[in-house]
Design a protein around this motif. Sequence first.
Motif: not given
Length: 108
Positions: A14-15, A17-19, A21-22
């Motif tokens: 999840l981390e 994926k968040a990176r 997306l950012k």
Amino acid sequence: MRKRRDFDAELKALEEKARELKTRKVQQLGELVISTGADALTADELAGALVAIAEAKDAGKREAWAKRGAAFFQGRARRSGSALDRDNGSAQTQPGGAQSPSGGAGAA
């Protein structure tokens, strides 16, 4: 017996994926700045303009900016779409990319 969940691996995924997306968001914002010609402004000018826009409460102004932005993207899509038609003989691409605003891949 149920398989045990690996919470650490899920959290790490999840981390990541968040990176991603950012990173994509930052890249797209940079491309937007360049495509509008706003990269000719100083960082202070651009930041000041964006702060003023973000703080604007006048719905009429915001609507006018939205219409102007939509017209910018429509004109850009027409220009790039017609260039694609000439170069590749392909069909014109949809404005805004492959995904529709509703989140689906196309009309039903």
